[in-house]
Design a protein around this motif. Structure first.
Motif, mmCIF file in Angstrom:
data_model
loop_
_atom_site.group_PDB
_atom_site.id
_atom_site.type_symbol
_atom_site.label_atom_id
_atom_site.label_comp_id
_atom_site.label_asym_id
_atom_site.label_seq_id
_atom_site.Cartn_x
_atom_site.Cartn_y
_atom_site.Cartn_z
ATOM 1 N N GLY A 106 0.801 -1.204 0.000
ATOM 2 C CA GLY A 106 0.000 0.000 0.000
ATOM 3 C C GLY A 106 0.836 1.257 0.000
ATOM 4 O O GLY A 106 2.043 1.233 -0.272
ATOM 5 N N GLU A 107 0.185 2.354 0.323
ATOM 6 C CA GLU A 107 0.824 3.666 0.335
ATOM 7 C C GLU A 107 1.437 3.921 1.706
ATOM 8 O O GLU A 107 0.818 3.652 2.735
ATOM 9 C CB GLU A 107 -0.223 4.737 0.022
ATOM 10 N N GLU A 160 -1.039 2.464 4.362
ATOM 11 C CA GLU A 160 -2.478 2.533 4.071
ATOM 12 C C GLU A 160 -2.813 1.591 2.926
ATOM 13 O O GLU A 160 -2.220 1.650 1.850
ATOM 14 C CB GLU A 160 -2.892 3.956 3.712
ATOM 15 N N CYS A 161 -3.777 0.714 3.204
ATOM 16 C CA CYS A 161 -4.217 -0.254 2.195
ATOM 17 C C CYS A 161 -5.740 -0.309 2.221
ATOM 18 O O CYS A 161 -6.328 -0.614 3.271
ATOM 19 C CB CYS A 161 -3.607 -1.624 2.511
ATOM 20 N N LYS A 194 7.077 6.151 -1.779
ATOM 21 C CA LYS A 194 5.688 6.550 -1.534
ATOM 22 C C LYS A 194 4.785 5.354 -1.276
ATOM 23 O O LYS A 194 3.728 5.470 -0.671
ATOM 24 C CB LYS A 194 5.153 7.357 -2.725
ATOM 25 N N GLU A 195 5.195 4.191 -1.761
ATOM 26 C CA GLU A 195 4.424 2.978 -1.530
ATOM 27 C C GLU A 195 5.360 1.790 -1.446
ATOM 28 O O GLU A 195 6.536 1.893 -1.794
ATOM 29 C CB GLU A 195 3.375 2.759 -2.626
#
Length: 197
Positions: free
Chosen positions: A7-8, A20-21, A42-43
């Motif tokens: 994720g991010e 964040e996913c 960033k990810e």
């Protein structure tokens, strides 16, 4: 069991990451090795180990499966918990840790906070025949582009406090390191401070 999360990267510090996913932010406890691998990205994809206790559900994140494997080996040793294992992986990159254990160098392990001579000897005895060289890992860690020394000091002190050190002692250790090497990367400042504290 969670194998990995992709994720991010919402937040990243030398000891924690929030990934964040699908609208959910996962807080992961990480080592300096993992921080170095994700710094500036960033990810990403992070391998996970979940610790479920009566009072908390904790996630530990790793840049590689190999680092997670070492973490699991360390926590299999009596007297070595998840936070101690993370401290060991923050002080010694996986390549160096494997070399230290395989060569029976328990003295190097005692330089890490919270590792006494008995625990260091237990780690070597229990894991000496279990560790093996990991292909693709080299002794050279990634380094972060040097920023302002005040940013380095703030980041290093914050990470040391999160690892359980007193703030004043952490500030003194980091200040002495920055006095000698003002442009030192934050993760190296933390590693050097761990040797002093």
């Amino acid at each position: 069991m969670i194998e990995y999360i992709r994720g991010e990267i919402a937040e990243l510090s030398p000891t924690q990451m929030v990934l964040e996913c699908s609208g959910i932010g996962y807080e992961l406890n990480i080592s300096l090795t993992t921080y170095s691998a994700f710094n500036g990205l960033k990810e990403g994809k992070i391998y996970v180990y979940e610790v479920i206790r009566e009072d908390a559900h904790l996630l530990y994140g790793f840049a590689t499966r190999e680092e997670r494997e070492l973490f699991l080996l360390l926590t299999s040793v009596s007297g070595v918990g998840p936070n101690t294992a993370r401290m060991i992986l923050s002080s010694l990159p996986p390549f160096d840790l494997i070399h230290v254990i395989a060569s029976g160098d328990d003295v190097s392990l005692t330089s890490i906070k919270g590792i006494g001579s008995k625990t260091a000897q237990r780690i070597v005895v229990d894991l000496r025949n279990k560790v093996r060289p990991i292909e693709g890992l080299s002794g050279k860690g990634q380094s972060m582009a040097g920023g302002r020394s005040s940013d380095t000091a703030d980041g290093a002190v914050a990470a040391l406090v999160m690892l359980g050190f007193q703030k004043i002692a952490s500030q003194k250790a980091v200040a002495s390191i920055l006095k000698k090497t003002p442009s030192i990367p934050v993760e190296q400042a933390i590693k050097d401070a761990l040797k002093i504290l």
